[in-house]
Design a protein around this motif. Structure first.
Motif, mmCIF file in Angstrom:
data_model
loop_
_atom_site.group_PDB
_atom_site.id
_atom_site.type_symbol
_atom_site.label_atom_id
_atom_site.label_comp_id
_atom_site.label_asym_id
_atom_site.label_seq_id
_atom_site.Cartn_x
_atom_site.Cartn_y
_atom_site.Cartn_z
ATOM 1 N N UNK A 1 7.853 4.843 -7.592
ATOM 2 C CA UNK A 1 6.821 4.505 -8.232
ATOM 3 C C UNK A 1 5.967 5.945 -8.846
ATOM 4 N N UNK A 2 6.775 6.970 -8.245
ATOM 5 C CA UNK A 2 5.965 7.981 -9.331
ATOM 6 C C UNK A 2 6.181 8.697 -10.676
ATOM 7 N N UNK B 1 -3.891 -1.209 -13.365
ATOM 8 C CA UNK B 1 -2.743 -2.263 -13.673
ATOM 9 C C UNK B 1 -1.867 -1.127 -14.025
ATOM 10 N N UNK B 2 -2.059 -0.023 -13.645
ATOM 11 C CA UNK B 2 -0.723 0.491 -14.061
ATOM 12 C C UNK B 2 -0.034 0.896 -12.524
ATOM 13 N N UNK B 3 -0.847 0.837 -11.574
ATOM 14 C CA UNK B 3 -0.562 0.813 -10.384
ATOM 15 C C UNK B 3 0.335 -0.114 -9.899
ATOM 16 N N UNK B 4 -0.167 -1.179 -10.450
ATOM 17 C CA UNK B 4 -0.053 -2.583 -9.758
ATOM 18 C C UNK B 4 1.524 -3.008 -10.497
ATOM 19 N N UNK C 1 1.128 -1.014 -0.008
ATOM 20 C CA UNK C 1 0.009 0.049 -0.079
ATOM 21 C C UNK C 1 0.518 1.593 -0.013
ATOM 22 N N UNK C 2 2.073 1.144 0.350
ATOM 23 C CA UNK C 2 2.835 2.046 1.006
ATOM 24 C C UNK C 2 3.092 2.785 -0.926
ATOM 25 N N UNK C 3 4.014 1.772 -0.814
ATOM 26 C CA UNK C 3 4.504 2.043 -2.627
ATOM 27 C C UNK C 3 2.924 2.614 -4.172
ATOM 28 N N UNK D 1 1.606 6.787 -3.799
ATOM 29 C CA UNK D 1 1.966 8.110 -4.859
ATOM 30 C C UNK D 1 1.098 7.917 -6.164
ATOM 31 N N UNK D 2 1.314 7.105 -6.950
ATOM 32 C CA UNK D 2 0.208 7.207 -7.568
ATOM 33 C C UNK D 2 -1.331 6.097 -7.779
#
Lengths: 254, 280
Positions: B159-160, B118-121, B104-106, B109-110
């Motif tokens: 992740x950004x 899907x992109x976040x994953x 969740x931490x990662x 930001x996205x």
């Protein structure tokens, strides 16, 4: 009020039917048990409700945690028993104790089995604004951090000669000031630095945020909800349409 | 390619008289590994805050000059936009980990940017693999060691997909082992992904071999900007109270007694190699 009382509401990760239920289902469960407990004032229906609330605790394999929470409230329960026996009678007193036990059980069945993050996500999906839900999940996140910090401050102040147990009640409260002031100052500083970090990770960039996880009601949830509704309807029926059943109003043989 | 361009930058915080930084001129190219150092209170942290727009958007005060990040002037673009160019990592990992598990931490930001799920994953998985923290996926921050926490904090800004990573004393709350893990991670990001690094760090022994450039600050100004061996062979670091790495101190002493070497040892390991050669 002791620390053990709070351990009742501390989430423990386990893989059981109840743990895997949707938080919204469990929220509904707690709400129903609470409503029913507040509707009745006699022993038998409260006893039935108590047995009903025990079922999720048993299914969640959390009897030990639940018992420790009850242990923490023993003093309160005894107090209620004594006061009510004097003000009303023993029957009412026992019913009130049962009612409190039901409430504690219903709430610990929720908090013992629900991850704070899932709770926050459930709130978001129930249209609670993200900021509120996020504040709630952050609050749970920082409990251990603050507890550790409080301990450090306490050690530091005690090694400089602060005596917490000294004096009467007002003095004891005054003894806490050297703990509370640094704790508040530190927390404000911490808040600034958390805000900085959130800001640097695009917090509040757009109104419509996406979420990696999404909660979904499953078959298991619907099954559980069915039982809950059946139970609720039965209790309501007994309360309002069957008011003269004698066994419901059974009293202690005194 | 120029990524960061700072022109005549000065900043005074609200309710203070003295400027925290003044007359800063600095240009940093893509792929550089810059070590920013100087005595405490010299304005390093303030300079970092200028890089992703926390100054002037989050902190009040008087700002002069311009900071241009990959073509964006920080005065004209909000922090969340700049955050996608510059990832900022702070000293205390505890204050950067706001979720109850690493995944969740990662994603935080996205998620804030409203990217598709899907992109976040995808980004979360990539970053977990890149920093080798897949096994920590479901852990809560208080279940992690200091070094792990700080690596998760780095992952949470990666992740950004920023081109620049600014780290403000990321190891000062860590034990030596944790510090080494974090510094290795930073080095890897620089070497493998060509992420531009600006690092504030006091453990010079560990980090100097990785850096391509040392920027020294004192009293809000940049007083030295040179490759590491040049920077530490001058007398300026000692004058302002910056600890010179042992290997370079040794090198300088050996020079004084007339020994000659063909390279400057930047780490203890280098120094050991040089010495064995000399002693042969």
């Amino acid at each position: 009020m002791s620390y053990t009382m709070f351990s009742a509401f501390e989430f423990k990760r386990k893989d059981t039917y109840i743990h895997n239920l949707d938080p919204r289902t469990k929220m509904f469960m707690t709400l129903i048990f609470m409503t029913v407990a507040l509707l009745f004032t006699s022993i038998v229906p409260l006893l039935i409700t108590f047995i009903a609330t025990l079922i999720p605790v048993l299914l969640a394999k959390s009897v030990k945690e639940w018992l420790s929470s009850l242990k923490g409230t023993t003093m309160l329960l005894v107090f209620i028993l004594v006061i009510n026996s004097f003000v009303r009678d023993l029957n009412f007193a026992v019913a009130m104790v049962l009612r409190l036990i039901v409430l504690i059980t219903a709430f610990s069945a929720f908090f013992l089995t629900t991850h704070p993050d899932d709770l926050a996500q459930a709130l978001i999906q129930m249209k609670v604004p993200f900021d509120f839900a996020f504040a709630l999940s952050m609050a749970t996140r920082y409990v251990p951090t603050l507890a550790r910090e409080a301990q450090t401050i306490m050690d530091a102040q005690m090694s400089r000669g602060l005596e917490l147990q000294r004096g009467g009640l007002t003095q004891k409260i005054r003894n806490l000031i050297p703990l509370i002031i640094p704790l508040i100052v530190n927390s404000v500083r911490r808040a600034m630095s958390i805000a900085e970090s959130l800001e640097s990770r695009a917090f509040g960039a757009i109104k419509k945020r996406t979420y990696l996880y999404q909660l979904k009601l499953t078959k298991g949830d619907f099954l559980f909800l069915c039982f809950l509704i059946m139970y609720f309807v039965t209790m309501i029926y007994l309360k309002f349409y069957f008011p003269f059943t004698t066994w419901m109003e059974w009293k202690l043989p005194l | 390619m120029v990524l960061i361009e700072i022109k005549n930058l000065s900043f005074t915080y609200a309710n203070t008289e003295e400027p925290a930084i003044k007359n800063i001129d600095l240009t940093i190219n893509e792929g550089e590994f810059v070590l920013l150092t100087g005595p405490s209170g010299c304005g390093k942290t303030t300079l970092c805050r200028c890089l992703n727009g926390l100054i002037p958007h989050f902190y009040n005060g008087e700002m002069e000059g311009d900071v241009i990040i990959d073509g964006l002037n920080t005065k004209e673009h909000p922090v969340y936009e700049l955050a996608q160019k510059v990832g900022l990592v702070f000293q205390d990992p505890e204050n950067q980990l706001v979720s109850l598990n690493v995944e969740k931490e990662l994603a935080f930001a996205p998620e804030n940017l409203g990217l598709p799920r899907e992109e976040i994953r995808k980004r979360v998985e990539e970053t977990l693999q890149l920093l080798k923290i897949e096994h920590l996926r479901h852990k809560a921050p208080y279940e992690l060691s200091g070094g792990e926490q700080q690596r998760v904090a780095i992952a949470s800004v990666l992740t950004l997909k920023p081109k620049i990573l600014v780290l403000d004393e990321p190891t000062s709350n860590l034990d030596p082992k944790g510090a080494e893990q974090v510094l290795k991670t930073i080095k890897k990001l620089n070497e493998e992904l060509n992420v531009t690094i600006i690092l504030i760090e006091h453990r010079l022994d560990l980090i100097l071999p990785y850096t391509s450039r040392v920027v020294l600050m004192d009293k809000g100004e940049i007083i030295l900007d040179a490759p590491p061996y040049e920077a530490f062979c001058s007398s300026i670091p000692e004058e302002i109270g910056v600890d010179v790495p042992v290997s370079i101190k040794l090198y300088n002493e050996l020079l004084k007694i007339g020994m000659k070497f063909n390279k400057v040892p930047l780490s203890t390991k280098d120094a050991a190699e040089l010495l064995t050669e000399v002693l042969k």
